[in-house]
Design a protein around this motif. Structure first.
Motif, PDB file in Angstrom:
ATOM      1  N   PHE A 524       0.789  -1.180  -0.069  1.00 15.57           N
ATOM      2  CA  PHE A 524       0.029  -0.093  -0.089  1.00 15.57           C
ATOM      3  C   PHE A 524       0.927   1.030   0.022  1.00 15.57           C
ATOM      4  N   ARG A 525       0.283   2.341  -0.348  1.00 12.22           N
ATOM      5  CA  ARG A 525       1.090   3.757  -0.185  1.00 12.22           C
ATOM      6  C   ARG A 525       0.124   4.775   0.473  1.00 12.22           C
ATOM      7  N   GLY A 600       2.208   2.886   8.366  1.00 13.30           N
ATOM      8  CA  GLY A 600       3.311   2.118   8.184  1.00 13.30           C
ATOM      9  C   GLY A 600       3.970   2.094   6.853  1.00 13.30           C
ATOM     10  N   HIS A 601       3.177   2.319   5.808  1.00 13.70           N
ATOM     11  CA  HIS A 601       3.727   2.010   4.492  1.00 13.70           C
ATOM     12  C   HIS A 601       3.958   3.378   3.863  1.00 13.70           C
ATOM     13  N   LYS A 602       4.972   3.073   2.754  1.00 15.99           N
ATOM     14  CA  LYS A 602       5.584   4.282   2.061  1.00 15.99           C
ATOM     15  C   LYS A 602       4.580   5.585   1.820  1.00 15.99           C
ATOM     16  N   ILE A 603       5.291   6.691   1.627  1.00 17.98           N
ATOM     17  CA  ILE A 603       4.611   7.722   1.267  1.00 17.98           C
ATOM     18  C   ILE A 603       4.657   8.087  -0.396  1.00 17.98           C
ATOM     19  N   ALA A 604       3.776   8.303  -1.109  1.00 17.37           N
ATOM     20  CA  ALA A 604       3.863   8.274  -2.558  1.00 17.37           C
ATOM     21  C   ALA A 604       2.707   9.486  -3.054  1.00 17.37           C
ATOM     22  N   GLY A 605       3.308  10.004  -4.312  1.00 18.86           N
ATOM     23  CA  GLY A 605       2.352  10.830  -4.874  1.00 18.86           C
ATOM     24  C   GLY A 605       2.343  12.403  -4.255  1.00 18.86           C
ATOM     25  N   VAL A 606       3.437  12.728  -3.528  1.00 22.48           N
ATOM     26  CA  VAL A 606       3.448  14.073  -3.073  1.00 22.48           C
ATOM     27  C   VAL A 606       4.610  14.647  -3.673  1.00 22.48           C
ATOM     28  N   LYS A 607       4.618  16.129  -3.579  1.00 25.01           N
ATOM     29  CA  LYS A 607       5.727  17.070  -4.001  1.00 25.01           C
ATOM     30  C   LYS A 607       5.871  17.856  -3.011  1.00 25.01           C
ATOM     31  N   PHE A 608       7.362  17.895  -2.616  1.00 25.44           N
ATOM     32  CA  PHE A 608       7.766  18.860  -1.256  1.00 25.44           C
ATOM     33  C   PHE A 608       8.331  20.136  -2.156  1.00 25.44           C
ATOM     34  N   ARG A 609       7.666  21.149  -1.946  1.00 29.06           N
ATOM     35  CA  ARG A 609       8.244  22.519  -2.382  1.00 29.06           C
ATOM     36  C   ARG A 609       8.719  23.493  -1.378  1.00 29.06           C
ATOM     37  N   TRP A 642      -4.710  12.807   4.572  1.00 25.46           N
ATOM     38  CA  TRP A 642      -4.166  11.888   4.206  1.00 25.46           C
ATOM     39  C   TRP A 642      -5.176  10.760   3.667  1.00 25.46           C
ATOM     40  N   ARG A 643      -4.842   9.815   2.679  1.00 29.25           N
ATOM     41  CA  ARG A 643      -5.613   8.634   2.444  1.00 29.25           C
ATOM     42  C   ARG A 643      -4.431   7.479   1.962  1.00 29.25           C
ATOM     43  N   ILE A 644      -4.921   6.303   2.070  1.00 34.62           N
ATOM     44  CA  ILE A 644      -4.131   5.114   1.422  1.00 34.62           C
ATOM     45  C   ILE A 644      -4.391   4.653   0.089  1.00 34.62           C
ATOM     46  N   LEU A 645      -3.490   4.643  -0.671  1.00 35.52           N
ATOM     47  CA  LEU A 645      -3.404   3.912  -2.096  1.00 35.52           C
ATOM     48  C   LEU A 645      -3.391   2.394  -2.065  1.00 35.52           C
ATOM     49  N   GLU A 646      -3.983   1.697  -3.035  1.00 34.64           N
ATOM     50  CA  GLU A 646      -3.623   0.241  -3.359  1.00 34.64           C
ATOM     51  C   GLU A 646      -3.441  -0.230  -4.422  1.00 34.64           C
ATOM     52  N   PRO A 647      -2.660  -1.014  -4.756  1.00 38.62           N
ATOM     53  CA  PRO A 647      -2.109  -1.332  -6.145  1.00 38.62           C
ATOM     54  C   PRO A 647      -3.530  -2.159  -7.004  1.00 38.62           C
ATOM     55  N   ILE A 648      -3.809  -1.687  -8.160  1.00 42.68           N
ATOM     56  CA  ILE A 648      -4.792  -2.104  -8.838  1.00 42.68           C
ATOM     57  C   ILE A 648      -4.256  -2.965  -9.896  1.00 42.68           C
ATOM     58  N   MET A 649      -4.749  -4.116 -10.275  1.00 44.70           N
ATOM     59  CA  MET A 649      -4.060  -5.151 -11.207  1.00 44.70           C
ATOM     60  C   MET A 649      -5.082  -5.363 -12.316  1.00 44.70           C
ATOM     61  N   LEU A 650      -4.754  -5.411 -13.549  1.00 45.59           N
ATOM     62  CA  LEU A 650      -4.881  -5.768 -14.683  1.00 45.59           C
ATOM     63  C   LEU A 650      -5.158  -7.125 -14.799  1.00 45.59           C
ATOM     64  N   VAL A 651      -6.471  -7.672 -14.552  1.00 42.76           N
ATOM     65  CA  VAL A 651      -6.579  -9.151 -14.749  1.00 42.76           C
ATOM     66  C   VAL A 651      -7.169  -9.533 -16.000  1.00 42.76           C
ATOM     67  N   GLU A 652      -6.623 -10.710 -16.719  1.00 43.46           N
ATOM     68  CA  GLU A 652      -7.262 -11.281 -18.128  1.00 43.46           C
ATOM     69  C   GLU A 652      -7.680 -12.642 -17.579  1.00 43.46           C
ATOM     70  N   ILE A 653      -8.991 -13.026 -17.840  1.00 45.87           N
ATOM     71  CA  ILE A 653      -9.283 -14.300 -17.541  1.00 45.87           C
ATOM     72  C   ILE A 653      -9.979 -15.035 -18.616  1.00 45.87           C
ATOM     73  N   VAL A 654      -9.462 -16.219 -18.938  1.00 44.64           N
ATOM     74  CA  VAL A 654      -9.901 -17.090 -20.110  1.00 44.64           C
ATOM     75  C   VAL A 654     -10.458 -18.588 -19.580  1.00 44.64           C
ATOM     76  N   GLY A 655     -11.661 -18.786 -20.129  1.00 41.14           N
ATOM     77  CA  GLY A 655     -12.312 -19.847 -19.763  1.00 41.14           C
ATOM     78  C   GLY A 655     -13.475 -20.483 -20.806  1.00 41.14           C
ATOM     79  N   PRO A 656     -13.980 -21.749 -20.438  1.00 45.04           N
ATOM     80  CA  PRO A 656     -15.177 -21.899 -21.317  1.00 45.04           C
ATOM     81  C   PRO A 656     -16.401 -21.082 -21.036  1.00 45.04           C
TER      82      PRO A 656
END
Length: 750
Positions: A524-525, A600-609, A642-656
């Motif tokens: 998470f971020r 406790g996760h890394k901070i991301a998506g910020v700019k320090f000016r 502040w808010r928490i970001l989570e990784p989103i996966m692109l999932v491709e599913i194949v089946g009958p």
């Protein structure tokens, strides 16, 4: 009659033991291996075959019967035998305990003056790379199908692998003795699901408990397998009640062949009398081109139909000279590669070309499985690895019979053999002439689909763990291991939960290193929702030179497409903050981004000016500004949203297609968003975006829902804000781990 004469006539060692019990044992096996098997045959009398199928179709049992009837072993054992011996090809203790094949095993044997190299492969989808690399080096295959289960999930996978490497195959419908056996339904599934132009060349006489024998439609005769082990074949006329069906199926065979082979089609259209030889020649020609699949029947467990299958291997599958193999040669002048056709003739004047297709830890170091594609190799000759350009020596040259080895002095084109002490990777090409710059196409290696965290139960076992995991990841390219610096944990990835479970048991058994497998943490971020100003003064005086630094500026969120980055911007004017202290400010900001205060996760998506500040001519230093920047980030954390970001996966599913509704329901339950759906040839493809945190355990769920036929791949897409309940749960878990008492009134800043 001498022992060697008996052996040269395919007399079974079991029969030999009855004739001469005093010599039965190691000496007979020694004679067998040298009198029969060590002799090099012409190319036309060599077959390299693999036995592939869905799990529990009877591959290993069939291989056991083949080895028995060809005199390679003296007695048969079952996969889960009561005598605690187990099948010959399942040499690993885990394989015998579980009754499954985990590693592909190689052997060679003799049938009717033909040398046959056999590789028995696993059926579980988790060990699919074993099938992949076996089919890469084989010339033909036996596709085993269960007479009850028919075409199953791994049958489809194996069929795709055969197609990828253009491997001709025979189909063998096994387990006719099982309740519910229906070979006609299996044939229909081969045509509809596998799209094979297939037809029976044999018919069963009776099914289930009434299985008596088989009918050979080409020779138009019935065969019965008598004796304690089915070793005596009695030929007879076709039973009268089956004459009509036999004639109908023979006509069907002729029609399917006429569609696949032009020469045979002309005979059929011209109403020429078709002989037994015409049919056999047409089957061979069309089978080599993968235009026709002959279907044989039998029951390996009840010792029926195995010998005719061996005859079919000799008659219809290609020898190494009938298969075209290419290598790529690099041209130094333009840097392009050209295809070079390898010469499989057993000419020792041709330069040696071999492919290393499997690695294994042996008793004398690394054991490397090879296939020789051109020329010959003698013991003690030098080889060159075309990838690393390193020279190695073929000190110990062996041919394999499961976990047993037999020394040989030379190998020729078409042979499968092994070398000890060769340091290489799976898929490396070896030549004898250092001037040759050839490389053969390696096998396809699928990406891992399941990841788990791993740690040793005892810290003192770390050295053994490193040795074991180093060996296993080298042997198995689908097993991956890495250390996740974000979450400070080791991650092991593989083709399925069974795959990882087997390796955890092997670590414990072979390296005395018990391990704990668990769900891996998600990276998470934490990010800022809106800009927040800061003005922080760091001041410390303790006698002598003190610390003084002041930073003024603003922290702001980055746009969504850059929300995994952290950026620093120096926008100061003048000398309030001297330029030599700016690196200290940046280091302090980046150090704070390694661990957020929300979860406790890394901070991301910020700019320090940094816009302004102050310094002291004596007390200021780079370290002072480092401390000031860290204090500024803490202030922003307290004052900002502040808010928490989570990784989103692109999932491709194949089946009958029949399971499409169930799979869509699974995606919705896992908080996924469907991007697109498509149906082609009764197979659906769903593309969706699903949070990684929701994807754990999906492999088993998808397989159980789709009867093992569904597959999925996923790759990282982006980071996105997680749901409020997920954020609250993460904050609560982190604060509990830090020993902080959480009050319900305390709000998380959103």
């Amino acid at each position: 009659m001498t022992i060697v004469t008996l052996l040269s006539r395919n007399v079974n060692l079991h029969q030999l033991s009855k004739l001469r019990p005093c010599i039965y044992g190691q000496n007979v096996r020694f004679l067998a291996s040298h009198a029969k098997f060590a002799e090099h045959k012409p190319l036309e009398k060599l077959r390299n075959i693999g036995i592939s199928a869905h799990i529990d179709s009877g591959k290993t049992t069939l291989t056991e019967r083949i080895l028995f009837y060809t005199g390679r072993i003296s007695e048969m054992h079952e996969v889960k035998g009561k005598d605690n011996v187990g099948a010959t090809m399942d040499s690993m203790e885990l394989e015998r305990q579980r009754g499954i094949t985990i590693q592909s095993a190689a052997t060679y044997t003799l049938w009717k003056d033909h040398n046959i190299n056999i590789i028995d492969t696993p059926g579980h989808v988790d060990f699919t790379v074993e099938v992949e690399r076996a089919l890469r080096v084989l010339d033909g295959a036996i596709l085993v199908l269960c007479a009850v289960g028919g075409v199953q999930s791994q049958t489809l996978t194996v069929n795709r692998q055969m197609k990828r490497y253009n491997v001709p195959c025979l189909a063998f419908i096994n387990k006719l003795d099982r309740m519910g056996a229906n070979p006609k339904r299996v044939l229909q599934q081969m045509r509809s699901k596998l799209h094979h132009n297939a037809a029976f060349i044999q018919l069963p006489i009776g099914l289930e408990s009434n299985t008596k024998g088989i009918i050979d439609l080409i020779a138009q005769k019935a065969m019965y397998f008598e004796g304690n082990f089915g070793e005596n074949i009695r030929e007879d006329e076709i039973p009268k009640d089956m004459n009509a069906e036999a004639n109908e199926r023979r006509q069907e065979l002729i029609e399917h062949l006429s569609n696949a082979d032009d020469t045979f089609g002309e005979l059929y259209l011209n109403d020429t009398k078709i002989t037994e030889k015409d049919i056999m020649d047409a089957i061979r020609r069309s089978c080599l081109k993968r235009k026709f699949t002959p279907v044989l029947v039998g029951t390996a467990l009840k010792n029926k139909g195995v010998q005719p299958l061996l005859d079919a291997v000799i008659n219809y599958l290609p020898n190494p000279g009938e298969v075209q193999n290419y290598a790529l040669e690099e041209k130094s002048d333009d840097g392009e590669s050209i295809k070079v056709l390898l010469d499989p003739s057993r000419d020792d004047k041709k330069p040696f070309v071999g492919l290393a297709f499997k690695l294994e830890a042996g008793r004398f170091g690394q054991l490397t499985y090879f296939r020789c594609y051109q020329g010959m190799l003698r013991k003690s000759e030098n080889l060159y690895n075309t990838r690393t350009r390193k020279k190695v020596r073929a000190q110990k040259l062996v041919r394999l019979h499961s976990d047993e080895m037999e020394d040989v002095t030379e190998v020729y084109a078409g042979d499968i053999f092994a070398l000890f002490g060769v340091d290489c990777a799976s898929g490396d090409t070896f030549v004898r002439d250092s001037k040759l710059d050839l490389s053969m196409e390696s096998m396809y290696v699928p990406d891992p689909v399941v990841s788990m965290s791993v740690q040793t139960k005892n810290s003192k076992d770390r050295d053994n763990f490193a040795k074991g995991i180093g060996r296993f990841t080298k042997e198995d390219p689908t097993l991956r291991f890495h250390y996740d610096t974000d979450n400070k944990e080791s991650i092991i990835s593989g083709m399925g939960e069974l795959h990882l479970e087997i390796y955890s048991q092997r670590l414990e058994r072979e390296y005395n290193c018990p391990i704990i497998l668990g769900k891996p943490k998600v990276s998470f971020r934490e990010t800022l929702c809106e800009p927040c100003e800061f003005d922080y003064l760091h001041k410390k005086q303790s006698g002598g030179a003190g610390q003084y630094a002041r930073v003024i500026g603003i922290m702001e969120p980055l746009p969504p497409e850059r929300n995994t980055n952290i950026e620093f911007s120096d926008e100061t004017i003048g000398t309030n903050v001297p330029k030599q202290y700016i690196p200290g400010v940046e280091k302090g900001f980046r150090a704070m981004c390694n661990k957020g205060l929300l979860s406790g996760h890394k901070i991301a998506g910020v700019k320090f000016r940094i816009l302004d500040g102050m310094h002291h001519c004596v007390d200021s230093s780079e370290f002072s500004f480092f401390q000031a920047a860290q204090g500024a980030v803490r202030d922003v954390f307290e004052a900002g949203s502040w808010r928490i970001l989570e990784p989103i996966m692109l999932v491709e599913i194949v089946g009958p297609q029949e399971f499409q509704g169930l799979v869509l329901g699974q995606i919705n339950r896992r908080k996924g968003i469907i991007s697109s759906t498509e149906v082609i040839d009764e197979w659906f493809t769903i593309i969706a975006e699903v949070p990684l945190n929701e994807m754990f355990g999906y492999t088993g769920e998808l397989r159980s829902t789709t009867q093992g036929k569904g597959e999925f791949t996923m790759e990282y897409a982006r980071y996105s804000p997680c749901l409020a309940e997920v954020q609250e749960q993460l904050i609560r878990q982190y604060q509990e781990s830090q020993g902080i008492v959480i009050e319900k009134s305390q709000k998380s800043k959103n």
